[in-house]
Motif scaffolding. Structure first.
Motif, PDB file in Angstrom:
ATOM      1  N   VAL A  38      -5.086   5.410  -3.158  1.00  0.00           N
ATOM      2  CA  VAL A  38      -4.767   5.037  -1.775  1.00  0.00           C
ATOM      3  C   VAL A  38      -4.394   6.267  -0.958  1.00  0.00           C
ATOM      4  O   VAL A  38      -4.662   6.345   0.234  1.00  0.00           O
ATOM      5  N   ASP A  39      -3.767   7.252  -1.613  1.00  0.00           N
ATOM      6  CA  ASP A  39      -3.383   8.462  -0.900  1.00  0.00           C
ATOM      7  C   ASP A  39      -4.592   9.205  -0.347  1.00  0.00           C
ATOM      8  O   ASP A  39      -4.459   9.998   0.583  1.00  0.00           O
ATOM      9  N   LEU A  87       0.825  -1.203   0.000  1.00  0.00           N
ATOM     10  CA  LEU A  87       0.000   0.000   0.000  1.00  0.00           C
ATOM     11  C   LEU A  87       0.860   1.255   0.000  1.00  0.00           C
ATOM     12  O   LEU A  87       0.553   2.237  -0.663  1.00  0.00           O
ATOM     13  N   LEU A 102      -7.154   7.800   1.082  1.00  0.00           N
ATOM     14  CA  LEU A 102      -7.736   7.094   2.214  1.00  0.00           C
ATOM     15  C   LEU A 102      -7.251   7.686   3.528  1.00  0.00           C
ATOM     16  O   LEU A 102      -6.102   8.104   3.648  1.00  0.00           O
ATOM     17  N   VAL A 108     -13.864   3.038   1.415  1.00  0.00           N
ATOM     18  CA  VAL A 108     -12.712   2.445   0.738  1.00  0.00           C
ATOM     19  C   VAL A 108     -13.076   2.052  -0.688  1.00  0.00           C
ATOM     20  O   VAL A 108     -12.381   2.394  -1.647  1.00  0.00           O
ATOM     21  N   GLU A 164      -9.116   4.118   7.255  1.00  0.00           N
ATOM     22  CA  GLU A 164      -9.505   3.374   6.057  1.00  0.00           C
ATOM     23  C   GLU A 164      -8.360   2.507   5.549  1.00  0.00           C
ATOM     24  O   GLU A 164      -8.583   1.394   5.056  1.00  0.00           O
ATOM     25  N   ARG A 165      -7.121   2.974   5.700  1.00  0.00           N
ATOM     26  CA  ARG A 165      -5.972   2.148   5.331  1.00  0.00           C
ATOM     27  C   ARG A 165      -5.887   0.912   6.212  1.00  0.00           C
ATOM     28  O   ARG A 165      -5.584  -0.191   5.741  1.00  0.00           O
ATOM     29  N   GLU A 166      -6.154   1.082   7.502  1.00  0.00           N
ATOM     30  CA  GLU A 166      -6.145  -0.058   8.418  1.00  0.00           C
ATOM     31  C   GLU A 166      -7.210  -1.075   8.018  1.00  0.00           C
ATOM     32  O   GLU A 166      -6.973  -2.286   8.003  1.00  0.00           O
TER      33      GLU A 166
END
Length: 227
Positions: free
Chosen positions: A146-147, A139, A149, A187, A153-155
């Motif tokens: 992805v940036d 990631l 998020l 997401v 939300e990344r978790e």
């Protein structure tokens, strides 16, 4: 459940065999190199294979290439790859095959017996098992959507990619089911993925996104760059 192991380290291979046999698996063959793996898969048709990324003679990517070849010869063959370190190029090659039955774990995960055997059973069942550190680095290496998020939300995305369901994600992050549904919706929206996917289909959608943004399809006969 019948297992073929491809690992040139005799101590690790023997340890894996003892561990798996004690947990109700049946290790039907141990191969020390790529040709041995392919022969063992052809002979035993195992339920799942465990493959070291680096095998003799060059200890570069023989294992991952043999895994790709084995899945080409036997479509859908479940493969759990073990690696000493997070090797993004190799992880990307493996993730290029989004057919399910794929896992990528760091070797120190083996010492967590329940976690390791759960991952192996998940892969054997056609699911996905990705090491949290592998997901985190993949990631981090990707840009674009992805940036956008949030940290939470990344978790959630990382835990989704590991193969966990909503209830497990909520429990791990100590938040409510409603909050999980909201984060997952965000997401999928930000990544342009359908929020209707569930279970392993949802995981494959995440892996498809990772593949689209950096995973390179590796055919069994494709030449490869030096790592």
């Amino acid at each position: 459940m019948r297992v073929v192991i491809a690992e040139d380290n005799v101590l690790l291979a023997s340890g894996l065999e003892l561990l798996l046999n004690s947990q109700g698996f049946e290790v039907v063959a141990i191969a020390a190199d790529a040709p041995g793996l392919l022969a063992a898969v052809e002979s035993h048709r195992p339920d799942v294979t465990i493959v070291d990324v680096r095998l003799p003679p060059t200890f570069r990517d023989e294992g991952i290439r043999a895994a790709v070849q084995a899945r080409h010869d036997h479509p859908g063959l479940p493969v759990l790859v073990l690696s000493q370190y997070v090797e993004q190029e190799y992880a990307g090659r493996l993730l290029a095959d989004a057919g399910g039955g794929i896992g990528y774990l760091l070797k120190d995960r083996v010492s967590r017996v329940a976690e390791f055997t759960d991952a192996l059973r998940r892969v054997a069942g056609g699911g996905t098992a990705m090491d949290p550190e592998v997901i985190a680095q993949l990631l981090a290496a990707r840009g674009d959507p992805v940036d956008s998020l949030t940290a939470r939300e990344r978790e959630v995305l990382a835990l989704m990619a590991e193969g966990h369901d909503n209830a497990t994600i909520a429990r791990r992050l100590v938040i409510t089911d409603n909050a999980i549904h909201k984060h997952i919706g965000n997401v999928f929206l930000k990544l342009g993925l359908s929020a209707g996917d569930s279970g392993h289909r949802r995981v494959r959608a995440v892996l498809a996104y990772l593949r689209h943004h950096g995973g390179t399809t590796l055919s069994p006969t494709t030449s490869h760059p030096r790592p």
